[in-house]
Design a protein around this motif. Structure first.
Motif, PDB file in Angstrom:
ATOM      1  N   GLN A 288       0.834  -1.196   0.000  1.00 37.11           N
ATOM      2  CA  GLN A 288       0.000   0.000   0.000  1.00 37.11           C
ATOM      3  C   GLN A 288       0.875   1.256   0.000  1.00 37.11           C
ATOM      4  O   GLN A 288       2.012   1.260   0.488  1.00 37.11           O
ATOM      5  N   GLY A 289       0.326   2.319  -0.558  1.00 37.59           N
ATOM      6  CA  GLY A 289       0.988   3.603  -0.474  1.00 37.59           C
ATOM      7  C   GLY A 289       0.712   4.241   0.878  1.00 37.59           C
ATOM      8  O   GLY A 289      -0.354   4.026   1.468  1.00 37.59           O
ATOM      9  N   LEU A 290       1.652   5.020   1.379  1.00 37.50           N
ATOM     10  CA  LEU A 290       1.500   5.702   2.662  1.00 37.50           C
ATOM     11  C   LEU A 290       1.853   7.174   2.496  1.00 37.50           C
ATOM     12  O   LEU A 290       2.845   7.501   1.827  1.00 37.50           O
ATOM     13  N   VAL A 291       1.053   8.046   3.077  1.00 40.11           N
ATOM     14  CA  VAL A 291       1.378   9.470   3.110  1.00 40.11           C
ATOM     15  C   VAL A 291       1.198   9.995   4.520  1.00 40.11           C
ATOM     16  O   VAL A 291       0.304   9.562   5.253  1.00 40.11           O
ATOM     17  N   ALA A 292       2.060  10.910   4.918  1.00 44.59           N
ATOM     18  CA  ALA A 292       1.923  11.623   6.189  1.00 44.59           C
ATOM     19  C   ALA A 292       1.514  13.055   5.878  1.00 44.59           C
ATOM     20  O   ALA A 292       2.079  13.692   4.975  1.00 44.59           O
ATOM     21  N   LEU A 293       0.505  13.566   6.599  1.00 51.14           N
ATOM     22  CA  LEU A 293      -0.047  14.894   6.343  1.00 51.14           C
ATOM     23  C   LEU A 293      -0.007  15.739   7.604  1.00 51.14           C
ATOM     24  O   LEU A 293      -0.108  15.209   8.723  1.00 51.14           O
ATOM     25  N   ASP A 294       0.101  17.054   7.420  1.00 52.71           N
ATOM     26  CA  ASP A 294      -0.114  17.930   8.559  1.00 52.71           C
ATOM     27  C   ASP A 294      -1.596  18.284   8.626  1.00 52.71           C
ATOM     28  O   ASP A 294      -2.410  17.818   7.810  1.00 52.71           O
ATOM     29  N   GLU A 295      -1.983  19.101   9.604  1.00 56.28           N
ATOM     30  CA  GLU A 295      -3.403  19.394   9.818  1.00 56.28           C
ATOM     31  C   GLU A 295      -4.033  20.166   8.667  1.00 56.28           C
ATOM     32  O   GLU A 295      -5.260  20.213   8.557  1.00 56.28           O
ATOM     33  N   GLU A 296      -3.227  20.777   7.810  1.00 48.39           N
ATOM     34  CA  GLU A 296      -3.757  21.517   6.666  1.00 48.39           C
ATOM     35  C   GLU A 296      -3.813  20.668   5.404  1.00 48.39           C
ATOM     36  O   GLU A 296      -4.185  21.155   4.335  1.00 48.39           O
ATOM     37  N   GLY A 297      -3.438  19.400   5.532  1.00 45.82           N
ATOM     38  CA  GLY A 297      -3.491  18.501   4.389  1.00 45.82           C
ATOM     39  C   GLY A 297      -2.261  18.540   3.512  1.00 45.82           C
ATOM     40  O   GLY A 297      -2.270  17.993   2.410  1.00 45.82           O
ATOM     41  N   ARG A 298      -1.168  19.146   3.997  1.00 46.47           N
ATOM     42  CA  ARG A 298       0.059  19.213   3.205  1.00 46.47           C
ATOM     43  C   ARG A 298       0.864  17.936   3.400  1.00 46.47           C
ATOM     44  O   ARG A 298       1.035  17.465   4.529  1.00 46.47           O
ATOM     45  N   LEU A 299       1.364  17.362   2.301  1.00 45.10           N
ATOM     46  CA  LEU A 299       2.105  16.111   2.367  1.00 45.10           C
ATOM     47  C   LEU A 299       3.505  16.339   2.937  1.00 45.10           C
ATOM     48  O   LEU A 299       4.293  17.108   2.390  1.00 45.10           O
ATOM     49  N   LEU A 300       3.777  15.626   4.021  1.00 47.11           N
ATOM     50  CA  LEU A 300       5.082  15.709   4.662  1.00 47.11           C
ATOM     51  C   LEU A 300       6.007  14.596   4.187  1.00 47.11           C
ATOM     52  O   LEU A 300       7.228  14.766   4.172  1.00 47.11           O
ATOM     53  N   ALA A 301       5.432  13.457   3.825  1.00 46.33           N
ATOM     54  CA  ALA A 301       6.238  12.308   3.387  1.00 46.33           C
ATOM     55  C   ALA A 301       5.356  11.339   2.624  1.00 46.33           C
ATOM     56  O   ALA A 301       4.130  11.303   2.809  1.00 46.33           O
ATOM     57  N   ILE A 302       5.991  10.534   1.770  1.00 45.76           N
ATOM     58  CA  ILE A 302       5.298   9.487   1.019  1.00 45.76           C
ATOM     59  C   ILE A 302       6.276   8.342   0.810  1.00 45.76           C
ATOM     60  O   ILE A 302       7.475   8.567   0.605  1.00 45.76           O
TER      61      ILE A 302
END
Length: 638
Positions: free
Chosen positions: A238-252
């Protein structure tokens, strides 16, 4: 070299390596075309490092001076990798060595049987020693560090004669930002006759490690899983993404980059709506309600699941509470804690607890997310088996082909790919305690007969034969389906239905709960914020919401609201809710000002017209009795 000769050598790479070694020793130069491209490149690097393939190199150890400090420095990597290392050791430990190395090819962990580990120490295969190409020539660990990709090295493809009796398979490990963190390796003695199978096992283990590493690195952020095929969610691919509270991608992760068809540098820093065309609030809201959200993007459909949402996204000051006094805790009874404020549910849970003491099975029914596993655990904790195992099995989450082995276990060699030493099934794991079979309505008909026999005879035999084991278990089943209807349609065995349905407890959905305010209070306490209250007007609006995702949705909404509170705030208001959830609430009447007064007057008048009979008044108002009870409680109507 003639093309025909090249083809023949590649079909037997070990023999080709043997010939290349002989020519190197005889002529002093490495001949071209004998080795696989990546192996030839590695051999040339080994030669450039000044290594002699037949030399001892015993003086090149390159060991860390402080092993304890070295291990502490890489504690996170070892911690997230250990479950896979233990599993591989269980599967291959008597045939080889399982190694974990850091990004410098220095060994962090080494597992395997003693008869392999002891002699390997003489070859400098031990913790703290470097196995870089510069020190050890072509080897799976060192070469994977250079190549940044999985590596297979079979016997004489190793550069040094001294390790040419090993066959090695290694896969690099990358962190959430795509940086090399280490290498996972399986080293076996002798020829590897199935290198691709071994490579698949190691790559699967490596992806699992990377998944745990990803969530560990971003444990205080939103983490979403996604894939183009729903069945690949919760898998190593599976793909994984980490987001901040504003929905900005921090990592993938790398799988995520491949699924989106874009490099990490083109993704990180973007907002989620730029990538999938949906705001973070709407996406999270859908995941809360349905668990899995389907998103239509320009490149096709993506299935998304919320894996992690922290209680707080912002640092908070510690909550100062008055010292506790030595008095009994209210609702210390597990059944009371679960069913407080719901008289009918309290009665049903008491009956179920008594039934379990008499070895009568309990069947929990209710909508998805209505708290069936929580109810089952409460029944277990309230009974005489509370000190024993509570084993939960979701029959809908296990692939059909694996349910039988998962429940009943199997002996070693029971089928191709079975784990060495076999596996103890869930029935035996629960022996002496409680077995909870969730979503029992999803069990295939082919297995229902065997389940019935086990429940009748209270004995189970693992797949592949062996002695039967006598069982002593309390059984709790659960389903969101109409089992009676399924029996009528021939999709569920009638005899199994009556065997499971000793005492049936129907769990109310959140919208049917009479004590909604008390429920929110208990959830806030569970989330570690018993000091937080909900604004009364907002409490009314939340109570009137339908909560299609039930407890799972309510808990997540409260988590989100807590995350957006400032450190000096103690009251949840609409300001702390996501825009998408507010849009849903806005479709309901708000409980403010004269509207609230009008609502109270209407309820009082309707109750008066029906002589105080709540059921009749609720019917006249077009709402459920539970909803009317909730509004009466909030408005102070007795």
């Amino acid at each position: 070299m003639a093309p025909r000769l090249r083809q023949d050598l590649i079909s037997d790479p070990v023999q080709a390596a043997r010939i290349a070694r002989e020519r190197l020793q005889a002529e002093g130069e490495l001949p071209s075309g004998y080795l696989r491209d990546e192996i030839e490149a590695s051999w040339r690097r080994s030669l450039e490092a000044g290594l002699d393939c037949s030399g001892d190199h015993g003086d090149i150890i390159d060991e860390v001076p402080d092993l304890k400090a070295f291990k502490e420095q890489h504690e996170l990597l070892v911690q997230v990798a250990m479950p896979e290392i233990e599993q591989l050791t269980h599967q291959f430990g008597d045939q080889g060595l399982i190694m974990l190395a850091n990004a410098d090819a220095r060994i962090l962990a080494l597992e395997g049987s003693d008869h392999l580990i002891t002699p390997s120490r003489q070859l400098a295969l031990r913790q703290g020693v470097s196995w870089s190409e510069a020190n050890r020539g072509t080897n799976a660990v060192g070469t994977a560090v250079i190549e940044h990709r999985p590596v297979l090295i079979n016997e004489e493809e190793h550069f040094l004669d001294k390790v040419a009796h090993f066959s090695c398979t290694a896969s690099p490990l990358f962190d959430a930002d795509g940086h090399l963190m280490g290498v996972l390796d399986l080293t076996r003695v002798g020829h590897n006759s199935q290198p691709q199978d071994t490579l698949g096992v190691i790559q699967l283990a490596a992806r699992n490690i990377e998944g745990r590493l990803f969530t560990s690195q971003y444990q205080n952020r939103i983490v979403l899983a996604f894939h183009t095929r729903q069945q690949y969610l919760r898998s190593a691919w599976q793909g994984l993404v980490a987001l901040d509270e504003e929905g900005r991608l921090l990592a993938i992760n790398e799988q995520g980059c491949q699924l989106l068809g874009r490099g990490r540098e083109l993704i990180v820093g973007k907002t989620i709506d730029e990538l999938v065309g949906q705001s973070v609030g709407l996406l999270l809201s859908t995941c809360m309600r349905q668990r899995i959200a389907s998103v239509q993007t320009r490149s096709g459909e993506l299935y998304c699941e919320l894996l992690q949402f922290p209680n707080r996204l912002l640092p908070v000051a510690p909550v100062v509470r008055p010292p506790s006094v030595s008095s009994p805790l209210p609702n210390s009874d597990p059944l009371e804690r679960f069913a407080t404020g719901e008289p009918r549910l309290q009665r049903a849970m008491r009956m179920a607890a008594k039934a379990m003491k008499q070895d009568i099975p309990v069947l929990l029914s209710g909508e998805t997310g209505s708290g069936k596993e929580v109810a089952a655990k409460a029944l277990h904790d309230a009974g005489e088996r509370k000190e024993k195992s509570f084993v939960a099995v979701n029959c809908a989450a296990i692939p059909e082909g694996l349910i039988e082995s998962e429940l009943f276990g199997y002996r070693e060699g029971a089928f191709t790919g079975s784990r060495k030493g076999g596996m103890v099934g869930r029935f035996q794991q629960a022996n002496g305690g409680t077995l909870f079979l969730d979503e029992i309505g999803d069990m295939p008909l082919s297995l229902q007969a065997r389940l019935l026999r086990v429940l009748q005879e209270r004995k189970v035999a693992p797949l592949g034969g062996g002695e039967e084991v006598t069982l002593d278990i309390a059984l709790i089943g659960a389903t969101h389906r109409d089992l009676k209807q399924m029996v009528a349609e021939g999709r569920f065995r009638e005899d199994l239905y009556y065997r499971l349905n000793g005492v049936c407890v129907r769990l109310p959905a959140v919208r049917e709960r009479q004590d909604f305010a008390g429920l929110c209070e208990r959830l806030l306490k569970h989330l570690g914020r018993a000091d937080v209250a909900i604004e009364p007007d907002l409490q009314i609006r939340l109570a009137d919401y339908s909560w299609p995702g039930n407890f799972r949705q309510l808990e997540t909404v409260l988590k989100v609201a807590l995350a957006f509170m400032e450190t000096d705030e103690s009251v949840l208001t609409e300001e702390h809710l996501s825009d998408d959830f507010l849009d849903e609430l806005d479709s309901l009447p708000a409980g403010k000002g004269t509207l609230q007064e009008t609502q109270e007057a209407l309820i009082r008048e309707t109750l008066s017209q029906h002589d105080g009979k709540v059921a009749a008044a609720a019917k006249a108002l077009g709402i459920s009795r539970a909803t009317l009870y909730r509004r009466m409680k909030v408005l102070g109507i007795e």
